[in-house]
Motif scaffolding. Structure first.
Motif, short mmCIF file in Angstrom:
data_model
loop_
_atom_site.label_atom_id
_atom_site.label_comp_id
_atom_site.label_asym_id
_atom_site.label_seq_id
_atom_site.Cartn_x
_atom_site.Cartn_y
_atom_site.Cartn_z
N TRP A 160 0.84 -1.20 0.00
CA TRP A 160 0.00 0.00 0.00
C TRP A 160 0.87 1.25 0.00
N GLN A 163 2.39 1.79 -3.45
CA GLN A 163 1.41 2.34 -4.40
C GLN A 163 1.12 3.78 -4.10
N ASP A 164 1.03 4.09 -2.83
CA ASP A 164 0.77 5.48 -2.41
C ASP A 164 1.91 6.38 -2.88
N VAL A 167 1.70 6.99 -6.62
CA VAL A 167 0.66 7.95 -7.00
C VAL A 167 1.11 9.36 -6.68
#
Lengths: 171, 75
Positions: A160, A163-164, A167
Motif C-alpha cells: 500500500w 502504491q501510495d 501515485v
C-alpha cells in the motif's frame, strides 16, 4: 522487465514448478511401495529410485522454482512483499525447499542401508518411509499452485505504501 | 503471470486512505497452519523427539541394526 523476457522466465517457472509436483508424484509412488511391500528386491529398488529422483530431479527443480519465482516477482509490479498471496507463496516455497534439502540426508541414509547386500529382509522391512514428508510436501505445493492461480486479494501495508508513493510521486 | 492492472490498484479498485487490514483468508489460513504445526510438534515430542534419519530407519542409527536373533535371512 521486458515482456519477452518476462514470458520466457514465466514459461521456465511453470515448467519447473509443475515438474516439481510431477516428480513428487513419482517419488510418492515409490514411497508408498516401501510401506505396502515387504519384497526385498522391490524395497531395494524403491529406495534406490527415491534417492535418484530426489537428487537428480526434485532438488534441481525446487531450486529452479524458487529462483524463477523470485525473478518474476521482482521483475514485475507484483513484487515479493506487496501482496499477501505472493508473500505466502514465497514463504511456502522456501519452507518446502529447506525441508527437502534436509530430508535428502535421510533419503540417502535409507538408500545406503537398502543397497547394502548384507541388509536382511527384516531390516529392509523395518526401514520406515518418508511418507509424512512427501505427502506434506505435495499438500504445500498444491496450496502454492492454488494461490498462484486464484491470486486472492490482499495488499500488504508495504504494498500500500509503495502504491501510495507511486501515485504521489509518479516517475 | 499477468501484472496487477491500474496505477492505483487496491482492493475493490477504490483509492484507500488508510492502509488495508489483513484479509480474512490470510487470518484463517494462518490459524489452520498454526494448529496443524502445533499438532505435528506435539506428535514429534510424544514420539521421542528424534527427527533425524533415525526416525525413518526405525532405529536410532541409520546404519544396519540386526533385528533377527539366531540366524539372519540375508536375502
Amino acid at each position: 522487465m521486458r515482456s519477452g523476457i518476462r514470458k520466457l522466465v514465466l514459461s521456465i517457472h511453470i515448467v519447473v514448478s509443475v515438474g516439481w509436483i510431477g516428480a513428487l508424484g513419482a517419488y510418492l509412488a515409490l514411497d508408498l511401495t516401501t510401506v505396502r511391500s515387504d519384497d526385498p528386491y522391490l524395497l531395494r529398488s524403491a529406495y534406490a529410485g527415491m534417492d535418484l529422483i530426489v537428487h537428480s530431479v526434485i532438488v534441481p527443480l525446487a531450486i529452479a522454482t524458487l529462483l524463477t519465482g523470485m525473478i518474476i516477482s521482482l521483475g514485475t509490479r507484483w513484487g515479493l512483499f506487496r501482496y499477501y498471496w505472493v508473500m505466502i507463496t514465497l514463504l511456502l516455497t522456501v519452507m518446502a525447499t529447506v525441508v527437502l534439502l534436509v530430508e535428502t540426508r535421510t533419503i540417502g541414509a535409507l538408500a545406503e542401508v537398502a543397497a547394502d547386500p548384507s541388509t536382511t529382509r527384516d531390516e529392509l522391512a523395518a526401514l520406515n518411509s518418508t511418507l509424512v514428508h512427501s505427502v506434506g510436501g505435495l499438500v504445500v505445493l498444491l496450496a502454492v499452485l492454488v494461490l498462484n492461480v486464484y491470486k486472492p486479494r490482499g495488499l500488504t501495508r508495504y504494498g500500500w505504501r509503495k502504491q501510495d508513493q507511486a501515485v504521489r510521486d509518479p516517475i | 503471470m499477468s501484472e496487477p492492472v491500474g496505477k492505483r490498484e487496491s482492493d475493490g479498485g477504490r483509492r484507500m486512505a488508510q492502509p488495508p487490514g489483513m484479509p480474512g483468508w490470510v487470518k484463517v489460513s494462518g490459524l489452520v497452519v498454526l494448529v496443524v504445526g502445533a499438532l505435528l510438534v506435539a506428535i514429534m515430542l510424544l514420539s521421542g523427539g528424534d527427527h533425524g534419519p533415525g526416525l525413518h530407519t526405525g532405529a536410532g542409527d541409520p546404519t544396519r541394526t540386526p533385528l533377527v536373533v539366531g540366524g539372519a535371512d540375508a536375502s
